[in-house]
Design an enzyme around this catalytic site. Structure first.
Site, mmCIF file in Angstrom:
data_model
loop_
_atom_site.group_PDB
_atom_site.id
_atom_site.type_symbol
_atom_site.label_atom_id
_atom_site.label_comp_id
_atom_site.label_asym_id
_atom_site.label_seq_id
_atom_site.Cartn_x
_atom_site.Cartn_y
_atom_site.Cartn_z
ATOM 1 N N ASP A 129 0.829 -1.204 0.000
ATOM 2 C CA ASP A 129 0.000 0.000 0.000
ATOM 3 C C ASP A 129 0.866 1.258 0.000
ATOM 4 O O ASP A 129 2.012 1.249 0.443
ATOM 5 C CB ASP A 129 -0.961 0.019 1.186
ATOM 6 C CG ASP A 129 -0.251 -0.015 2.538
ATOM 7 O OD1 ASP A 129 0.740 -0.764 2.680
ATOM 8 O OD2 ASP A 129 -0.684 0.713 3.456
ATOM 9 N N GLU A 191 0.155 -1.167 6.043
ATOM 10 C CA GLU A 191 1.248 -0.629 6.857
ATOM 11 C C GLU A 191 1.168 0.883 6.999
ATOM 12 O O GLU A 191 1.499 1.434 8.061
ATOM 13 C CB GLU A 191 2.596 -1.033 6.243
ATOM 14 C CG GLU A 191 3.801 -0.780 7.131
ATOM 15 C CD GLU A 191 4.340 0.641 7.074
ATOM 16 O OE1 GLU A 191 5.115 1.030 7.975
ATOM 17 O OE2 GLU A 191 4.000 1.385 6.108
#
Length: 425
Positions: A129, A191
């Site tokens: 991400d 994350e």
């Protein structure tokens, strides 16, 4: 910047095969550093160089050009699918771990087919991400000689490409050795928002991890991260009593006023000498100018360098919530009736260096130097990563093993292709 020449053997001469008859074990972070084998190093470096422009840079470009903002679940799945295909082509199995609440794309664990589910392993850790939604307009990789700009070229799609193409070099030259390596490649999808969903997965894997290498963006002079600050987020809510400000002001209990008295006590917990900071960064309250506000909240960002200080900050904040007006002799009696509640906690514990993580760093640096990278330990880092979690669970961990660049989380983010090539080697 890492303006370094490419590794030797950058031509298209076929690289010699690496002897894969005796695959190494994951070992222990307490083992002495193994000296790099010159023939193996040369062969693998040549393979990395040969595949770099032909395969690695095109895949890197495609991965960066596939948007993957954390909350754009379908986009992140599409980016992760590109990695799935590369790892499956090398014979890796894929464990997909869904987010129980359905907010994020599935997390992945890639492992050689022969690795038992309960076998100890080295963890190679990264996230797919990014912080860039589509509407930022920052969507594609742009190359200027050795420098590349784009969403995730530093944080951290280049680090993912380091892992993938290191494995591919081994797959090309020593497939049996790769298949027998006790390692797991952990790819999470959340994350950038603190790993709320993948935390349980990381904790489960930590129980059988010999060590962890985290491939966040590299730092200046290729220095390896062994220490990061931890952080937490807390919200204080003041609960008072509403009243008409003109007709019944005295009946009200002003939550904003009470919270304003509490905030200096929160900020006073900052201690720069210990690396402890508390920042009240958001405040909300009230409904209208002519109404005594019934409620008010503030959000506190906390940072600390040690687990002991993290525990101390948490205790101090909860003590304030339990008895917010202790020792405040000038506090109006009406305001003392305002109740204070606290929510939140530590989101990432500090990553503290250990003897085992230092031995892991030294083992890695022998191979890094052979690939043309500088060596050394990075100073304390302020931002957090999954290394914080793994280190807190007792896993010897090093971080910052991706390519060098600058401007994390900015639209002028960049990294260096020469650094990507050397990190992969």
């Amino acid at each position: 910047m890492n303006d370094k020449p490419p590794p030797s053997g950058a031509g298209e001469t076929p690289a010699p095969e690496v002897d894969d008859a005796e695959p190494p074990s994951a070992g222990s972070a307490t083992s002495p550093p193994a000296a790099p084998d010159p023939a193996r190093t040369q062969a693998l470096s040549e393979r990395v160089a040969q595949a770099f422009e032909r395969e690695q840079v095109p895949f890197f470009t495609r991965l960066v050009d596939t948007p993957s903002h954390t909350y754009a679940r379908a986009d992140v799945e599409q980016a992760a699918a590109l990695i799935d295909a590369r790892m499956q082509a090398m014979g890796f199995g894929i464990e997909r771990v869904p987010d129980p609440e359905g907010r994020f794309a599935d997390h992945r664990v890639y492992s050689p087919a022969g690795l038992a589910s309960d076998a100890p392993s080295l963890l190679l850790v990264g996230h797919v991400d990014t912080v860039f939604p589509r509407d930022t307009g920052f969507l594609t990789l742009r190359r200027e000689d050795d420098v590349v700009h784009g969403p995730g070229v530093l944080d951290m799609k280049s680090g993912l490409c380091t892992i993938i193409f290191a494995c591919e070099a081994l797959h090309a030259l020593a497939p049996a050795q790769l298949a027998a390596l006790p390692l797991r490649f952990v790819l999470n999808s959340d994350e950038e928002v603190g790993s709320p969903s993948s935390r349980a997965l990381l904790e489960r894997l930590s129980a059988r991890a010999s060590a962890a290498m985290v491939f966040e963006g590299g730092r200046a002079e290729d220095k390896v991260i062994t220490r990061r600050k931890g952080g937490g987020m807390f919200e204080f809510e003041a609960k008072g009593r509403a009243a008409h400000a003109g007709n019944h002001h005295a009946e009200g209990r002003n939550a904003i006023h009470a919270l304003a008295r509490l905030i200096p006590r929160i900020e006073a917990l900052t201690d720069y000498s210990r690396g402890v900071t508390l920042n009240v960064g958001l405040i909300r309250g009230g409904t209208a100018k002519n109404t005594v506000p019934e409620s008010a909240t503030c959000v506190v960002d906390t940072r600390f360098e040690t687990v002991a200080d993290a525990d101390a900050v948490v205790e101090a904040l909860h003590a304030l919530a339990r008895d917010p007006w202790a020792g405040m002799d000038d506090m109006p009696e009406a305001l003392r009736e305002v109740e204070i509640e606290i929510r939140g906690g530590v989101t990432r514990p500090p990553m503290e260096a250990s003897a085992a993580s230092q031995r892991l760093r030294e083992a890695y640096e022998g191979h890094a130097a052979a690939a043309g990278l500088k060596i050394g330990e990075a100073p304390l880092q302020g931002g957090g990563s999954d290394a914080n979690l793994l280190a807190a669970w007792g896993v010897p961990s090093i971080d910052g093993l991706g390519p060098y660049g600058k401007h994390f989380h900015r639209t002028d983010e960049f990294s260096h292709l020469s650094s990507l090539r050397m990190r992969t080697a």
